[in-house]
Design a protein around this motif. Structure first.
Motif, PDB file in Angstrom:
ATOM      1  N   SER A  34       0.810  -1.221   0.000  1.00  0.00           N
ATOM      2  CA  SER A  34       0.000   0.000   0.000  1.00  0.00           C
ATOM      3  C   SER A  34       0.843   1.272   0.000  1.00  0.00           C
ATOM      4  N   GLY A  35       2.083   1.180   0.486  1.00  0.00           N
ATOM      5  CA  GLY A  35       2.929   2.359   0.564  1.00  0.00           C
ATOM      6  C   GLY A  35       2.658   3.236   1.767  1.00  0.00           C
ATOM      7  N   VAL A  36       1.821   2.784   2.690  1.00  0.00           N
ATOM      8  CA  VAL A  36       1.468   3.593   3.853  1.00  0.00           C
ATOM      9  C   VAL A  36       2.692   3.865   4.727  1.00  0.00           C
ATOM     10  N   ALA A  37       3.623   2.927   4.792  1.00  0.00           N
ATOM     11  CA  ALA A  37       4.831   3.134   5.604  1.00  0.00           C
ATOM     12  C   ALA A  37       5.690   4.259   5.044  1.00  0.00           C
ATOM     13  N   ASP A  38       5.656   4.465   3.736  1.00  0.00           N
ATOM     14  CA  ASP A  38       6.410   5.567   3.126  1.00  0.00           C
ATOM     15  C   ASP A  38       5.755   6.914   3.424  1.00  0.00           C
ATOM     16  N   MET A  39       4.424   6.927   3.507  1.00  0.00           N
ATOM     17  CA  MET A  39       3.697   8.168   3.773  1.00  0.00           C
ATOM     18  C   MET A  39       3.740   8.562   5.246  1.00  0.00           C
ATOM     19  N   PHE A  40       3.897   7.571   6.123  1.00  0.00           N
ATOM     20  CA  PHE A  40       3.949   7.804   7.566  1.00  0.00           C
ATOM     21  C   PHE A  40       5.212   7.134   8.108  1.00  0.00           C
ATOM     22  N   PRO A  41       6.359   7.825   8.039  1.00  0.00           N
ATOM     23  CA  PRO A  41       7.632   7.201   8.439  1.00  0.00           C
ATOM     24  C   PRO A  41       7.657   6.745   9.903  1.00  0.00           C
ATOM     25  N   GLU A  42       6.841   7.364  10.755  1.00  0.00           N
ATOM     26  CA  GLU A  42       6.809   6.988  12.175  1.00  0.00           C
ATOM     27  C   GLU A  42       6.101   5.656  12.405  1.00  0.00           C
ATOM     28  N   LEU A  43       5.440   5.150  11.394  1.00  0.00           N
ATOM     29  CA  LEU A  43       4.641   3.933  11.492  1.00  0.00           C
ATOM     30  C   LEU A  43       5.523   2.703  11.322  1.00  0.00           C
ATOM     31  N   ASP A  44       5.451   1.778  12.291  1.00  0.00           N
ATOM     32  CA  ASP A  44       6.170   0.512  12.205  1.00  0.00           C
ATOM     33  C   ASP A  44       5.143  -0.594  11.987  1.00  0.00           C
ATOM     34  N   LEU A  45       4.992  -1.011  10.746  1.00  0.00           N
ATOM     35  CA  LEU A  45       3.968  -2.010  10.409  1.00  0.00           C
ATOM     36  C   LEU A  45       4.206  -3.350  11.096  1.00  0.00           C
ATOM     37  N   GLY A  46       5.432  -3.610  11.502  1.00  0.00           N
ATOM     38  CA  GLY A  46       5.728  -4.872  12.174  1.00  0.00           C
ATOM     39  C   GLY A  46       5.171  -4.959  13.583  1.00  0.00           C
ATOM     40  N   THR A  47       4.944  -3.806  14.213  1.00  0.00           N
ATOM     41  CA  THR A  47       4.470  -3.819  15.597  1.00  0.00           C
ATOM     42  C   THR A  47       3.044  -3.298  15.759  1.00  0.00           C
ATOM     43  N   CYS A  48       2.508  -2.636  14.763  1.00  0.00           N
ATOM     44  CA  CYS A  48       1.149  -2.076  14.860  1.00  0.00           C
ATOM     45  C   CYS A  48       0.102  -3.181  14.801  1.00  0.00           C
ATOM     46  N   ALA A  49      -0.948  -2.990  15.574  1.00  0.00           N
ATOM     47  CA  ALA A  49      -2.103  -3.881  15.457  1.00  0.00           C
ATOM     48  C   ALA A  49      -2.850  -3.511  14.177  1.00  0.00           C
ATOM     49  N   VAL A  50      -3.361  -4.517  13.492  1.00  0.00           N
ATOM     50  CA  VAL A  50      -4.135  -4.284  12.274  1.00  0.00           C
ATOM     51  C   VAL A  50      -5.425  -5.077  12.356  1.00  0.00           C
TER      52      VAL A  50
END
Length: 100
Positions: A34-50
């Motif tokens: 999705s590219g969301v990690a590029d738009m929100f650099p503070e976001l760590d997709l590995g640790t966020c709940a989804v």
């Protein structure tokens, strides 16, 4: 290809992005695509709940997306809601005692 959406809301801005992924794509792979990690650099997709439509996904690597799914990325809570309610109730009780 199947159409899905990814949503995320930071403190400053929100994102809703619709795009297509191949059938059989995992939730984690779809989030990376999705590219969301590029738009929100503070976001760590590995640790966020989804989640998908408000239901938390236990293992994003093993859950496959379906056509029309809305993948939601949740921010961590800064304060425990139960603790906030307890403090609010204590303040209200104290205010009632003071007024008597």
């Amino acid at each position: 290809m199947i159409e899905i959406e990814v949503v995320y809301a930071s403190v400053e801005r929100q994102l809703l992005r619709a795009f297509a992924v191949p059938q059989g794509t995992s939730v984690s792979a779809a989030l990376r695509a999705s590219g969301v990690a590029d738009m929100f650099p503070e976001l760590d997709l590995g640790t966020c709940a989804v989640g998908i439509f408000g239901k938390v996904v236990a293992d994003p690597d093993q859950q496959w997306v379906q056509a029309g799914d809305r993948l939601e990325i949740y921010r961590p809570l800064l304060v425990d809601p139960k603790e906030v309610r307890r403090l609010r109730a204590a303040r209200a009780a104290q205010a009632r005692q003071s007024a008597q």
